[in-house]
Design a protein around this motif. Structure first.
Motif, PDB file in Angstrom:
ATOM      1  N   ASN A 128      23.833  86.017  24.584  1.00  0.00           N
ATOM      2  CA  ASN A 128      23.172  85.274  23.506  1.00  0.00           C
ATOM      3  C   ASN A 128      21.656  85.397  23.634  1.00  0.00           C
ATOM      4  N   ALA A 129      21.040  86.032  22.641  1.00  0.00           N
ATOM      5  CA  ALA A 129      19.585  86.178  22.616  1.00  0.00           C
ATOM      6  C   ALA A 129      18.950  85.188  21.642  1.00  0.00           C
ATOM      7  N   GLY A 130      19.704  84.143  21.281  1.00  0.00           N
ATOM      8  CA  GLY A 130      19.200  83.109  20.371  1.00  0.00           C
ATOM      9  C   GLY A 130      20.128  82.942  19.192  1.00  0.00           C
ATOM     10  N   ASP A 131      20.609  81.707  18.989  1.00  0.00           N
ATOM     11  CA  ASP A 131      21.526  81.476  17.867  1.00  0.00           C
ATOM     12  C   ASP A 131      21.108  80.241  17.078  1.00  0.00           C
ATOM     13  N   GLY A 132      20.688  80.464  15.849  1.00  0.00           N
ATOM     14  CA  GLY A 132      20.352  79.377  14.925  1.00  0.00           C
ATOM     15  C   GLY A 132      19.395  78.377  15.521  1.00  0.00           C
ATOM     16  N   LEU A 133      19.782  77.097  15.454  1.00  0.00           N
ATOM     17  CA  LEU A 133      18.982  76.022  16.041  1.00  0.00           C
ATOM     18  C   LEU A 133      19.577  75.564  17.373  1.00  0.00           C
ATOM     19  N   ASN A 134      20.404  76.400  17.956  1.00  0.00           N
ATOM     20  CA  ASN A 134      21.132  76.012  19.160  1.00  0.00           C
ATOM     21  C   ASN A 134      20.357  76.343  20.438  1.00  0.00           C
ATOM     22  N   GLU A 135      20.558  77.502  21.025  1.00  0.00           N
ATOM     23  CA  GLU A 135      19.946  77.828  22.314  1.00  0.00           C
ATOM     24  C   GLU A 135      19.380  79.250  22.341  1.00  0.00           C
ATOM     25  N   GLY A 163       5.966  69.366  21.478  1.00  0.00           N
ATOM     26  CA  GLY A 163       5.873  70.135  20.237  1.00  0.00           C
ATOM     27  C   GLY A 163       7.133  70.127  19.407  1.00  0.00           C
ATOM     28  N   ASP A 164       7.399  71.264  18.782  1.00  0.00           N
ATOM     29  CA  ASP A 164       8.493  71.432  17.833  1.00  0.00           C
ATOM     30  C   ASP A 164       9.800  71.682  18.578  1.00  0.00           C
ATOM     31  N   ILE A 165      10.473  70.621  18.941  1.00  0.00           N
ATOM     32  CA  ILE A 165      11.721  70.733  19.692  1.00  0.00           C
ATOM     33  C   ILE A 165      12.898  71.024  18.764  1.00  0.00           C
ATOM     34  N   MET A 166      12.824  70.540  17.552  1.00  0.00           N
ATOM     35  CA  MET A 166      13.902  70.728  16.583  1.00  0.00           C
ATOM     36  C   MET A 166      14.235  72.197  16.362  1.00  0.00           C
ATOM     37  N   TYR A 167      13.208  73.029  16.177  1.00  0.00           N
ATOM     38  CA  TYR A 167      13.429  74.417  15.818  1.00  0.00           C
ATOM     39  C   TYR A 167      13.210  75.376  16.987  1.00  0.00           C
ATOM     40  N   ASN A 168      13.082  74.850  18.188  1.00  0.00           N
ATOM     41  CA  ASN A 168      12.849  75.707  19.341  1.00  0.00           C
ATOM     42  C   ASN A 168      14.097  75.803  20.209  1.00  0.00           C
ATOM     43  N   VAL A 185      12.869  65.019  32.422  1.00  0.00           N
ATOM     44  CA  VAL A 185      12.303  65.668  31.239  1.00  0.00           C
ATOM     45  C   VAL A 185      11.762  64.630  30.271  1.00  0.00           C
ATOM     46  N   SER A 186      10.490  64.788  29.899  1.00  0.00           N
ATOM     47  CA  SER A 186       9.850  63.911  28.924  1.00  0.00           C
ATOM     48  C   SER A 186       9.504  64.730  27.683  1.00  0.00           C
ATOM     49  N   LEU A 187       9.833  64.201  26.524  1.00  0.00           N
ATOM     50  CA  LEU A 187       9.613  64.918  25.272  1.00  0.00           C
ATOM     51  C   LEU A 187       8.609  64.188  24.400  1.00  0.00           C
ATOM     52  N   ALA A 188       7.796  64.965  23.680  1.00  0.00           N
ATOM     53  CA  ALA A 188       6.888  64.384  22.691  1.00  0.00           C
ATOM     54  C   ALA A 188       6.649  65.411  21.596  1.00  0.00           C
ATOM     55  N   GLY A 189       6.602  64.933  20.376  1.00  0.00           N
ATOM     56  CA  GLY A 189       6.359  65.796  19.229  1.00  0.00           C
ATOM     57  C   GLY A 189       6.434  64.975  17.965  1.00  0.00           C
ATOM     58  N   PRO A 190       6.095  65.578  16.824  1.00  0.00           N
ATOM     59  CA  PRO A 190       6.238  64.860  15.556  1.00  0.00           C
ATOM     60  C   PRO A 190       7.659  64.332  15.386  1.00  0.00           C
ATOM     61  N   THR A 191       7.794  63.134  14.885  1.00  0.00           N
ATOM     62  CA  THR A 191       9.118  62.512  14.723  1.00  0.00           C
ATOM     63  C   THR A 191      10.070  63.411  13.952  1.00  0.00           C
ATOM     64  N   THR A 192       9.543  64.110  12.961  1.00  0.00           N
ATOM     65  CA  THR A 192      10.372  64.985  12.136  1.00  0.00           C
ATOM     66  C   THR A 192      10.855  66.220  12.883  1.00  0.00           C
ATOM     67  N   LEU A 193      10.293  66.469  14.069  1.00  0.00           N
ATOM     68  CA  LEU A 193      10.657  67.661  14.832  1.00  0.00           C
ATOM     69  C   LEU A 193      11.347  67.317  16.161  1.00  0.00           C
ATOM     70  N   ILE A 194      11.819  66.081  16.281  1.00  0.00           N
ATOM     71  CA  ILE A 194      12.611  65.662  17.435  1.00  0.00           C
ATOM     72  C   ILE A 194      14.073  65.578  16.992  1.00  0.00           C
ATOM     73  N   PRO A 195      14.975  66.368  17.581  1.00  0.00           N
ATOM     74  CA  PRO A 195      16.374  66.365  17.141  1.00  0.00           C
ATOM     75  C   PRO A 195      17.037  65.002  17.325  1.00  0.00           C
ATOM     76  N   ARG A 196      17.891  64.661  16.423  1.00  0.00           N
ATOM     77  CA  ARG A 196      18.661  63.427  16.528  1.00  0.00           C
ATOM     78  C   ARG A 196      19.577  63.498  17.755  1.00  0.00           C
ATOM     79  N   ASP A 197      19.655  62.408  18.462  1.00  0.00           N
ATOM     80  CA  ASP A 197      20.531  62.277  19.636  1.00  0.00           C
ATOM     81  C   ASP A 197      20.097  63.126  20.832  1.00  0.00           C
ATOM     82  N   ILE A 198      18.868  63.640  20.825  1.00  0.00           N
ATOM     83  CA  ILE A 198      18.419  64.457  21.948  1.00  0.00           C
ATOM     84  C   ILE A 198      18.384  63.645  23.245  1.00  0.00           C
ATOM     85  N   GLU A 199      18.282  62.317  23.132  1.00  0.00           N
ATOM     86  CA  GLU A 199      18.266  61.465  24.325  1.00  0.00           C
ATOM     87  C   GLU A 199      19.587  61.523  25.091  1.00  0.00           C
TER      88      GLU A 199
END
Length: 312
Positions: A128-135, A163-168, A185-199
């Motif tokens: 896997n060299a990258g799939d969608g919004l997954n890994e 930063g942009d965790i949603m699309y990375n 692991v500590s995350l910070a970024g725009p609210t719109t770019l933090i995936p739901r349930d990432i916690e």
């Protein structure tokens, strides 16, 4: 331990022992590269690697191709067959590549789970060299190898991802792996770019980049993903820079020996200030040097026979 996996699809499903084994193998490959210039290993002689990139990424594809060639494999690049890619299902593509005699299929696909689906229908080992919004698990291994080289262990480290965790995809792979390996692991970024349930991964979300960076051992900055709609979900780049750009002031809240990383390519002056990018001794350049070694280890360990022990 022996690593017995046919496919390399994600880091979420791997154990901490699996990830350590992959990193140790990559370290051995890197040693060979650094100390035996021009040496071509025979490990994959007679094997064929097919690169199937539905999303273009010259830097990543080249890394895989060089890694395969360094192990004496034949490389078939079917990245440019856009019409073929668009009209055929993944099952049909896999059948076609299998008939070509490929032992490995390196795939980058815009649909999350695409490589997992392909793996159900092929005899070849799927990478896997990258799939969608997954890994993007291999690129995350490059970052993990850099951290291991600089810090010697993951246990107890605080890693701030900004930063942009949603699309990375790299960030998601890194989060899964770092927590399994004993890091915080500590995350910070725009609210719109933090995936739901990432916690649910065990990561902690902070309201500001500065708060996330306090006492951090590692700061991993992420690219603003203009090609994956990320930029459309922030008010402006100026506001993003004001709140999330890593500069000397913000970095002063981290530990004195903090390392700053970025999976690349960097938007200079947006995610990181130029003074940090150009700082002597920066690990940003060292990250790029580990990419080929990581992919060499992946090819060697994910043979059609189902993995094995590494001898270099």
């Amino acid at each position: 331990m022996n690593y017995n996996k046919k496919h390399f699809l994600d880091l979420k499903s791997l154990s901490a022992s699996d990830i350590h084994y992959l990193l140790n193998s990559a370290q051995k490959m890197k040693y060979v590269l650094e100390n035996s210039k021009g040496y071509v290993a025979p490990h994959l002689k007679g094997k064929t690697v097919a690169t199937l990139f539905h999303e273009e990424s010259s830097r990543s594809r080249l890394s895989y191709e060089l890694a395969a060639q360094n192990l004496s494999a034949k490389v078939i690049n079917i990245t440019t067959a856009r019409e073929f890619n668009q009209k055929k299902s993944l099952k049909e593509v896999g059948t076609y590549v299998d008939k070509m005699g490929a032992d490995f299929i390196v795939i980058r696909h815009p649909i999350s789970g695409g490589p997992h689906h392909l793996a159900k229908y092929v005899k070849a080992s799927v990478i896997n060299a990258g799939d969608g919004l997954n890994e993007n698990p291999s690129e995350a291994l490059v970052d993990l190898l850099t951290i291991l080289e600089q810090k010697n262990s993951f246990t107890g480290l605080k890693v701030a991802i900004i930063g942009d965790i949603m699309y990375n995809r790299v960030a998601k792979s890194s989060i899964w792996a770092l927590i399994k390996l004993g890091a915080k692991v500590s995350l910070a970024g725009p609210t719109t770019l933090i995936p739901r349930d990432i916690e649910k991964t065990g990561a902690t979300i902070h309201h500001s980049a500065t708060e996330a960076i306090i006492d951090a051992d590692v700061v991993l900055c992420l690219k603003v993903q203009e090609d994956r709609r990320g930029i459309a979900l922030i008010p402006s780049l100026n506001e993003y820079k004001k709140l999330y750009k890593i500069n000397k002031t913000r970095l002063s809240y981290a530990k004195d020996d903090v390392i700053v990383m970025h999976p690349g390519p960097i938007n200079r002056g947006i995610e990181i200030s130029s003074s940090i990018i150009d700082k002597e001794g920066s690990v940003l350049d060292k990250q790029q040097g580990s990419g080929i070694a990581v992919r060499m280890a992946l090819f060697h360990l994910h043979c059609r026979s189902g993995g094995g022990s590494l001898h270099v």
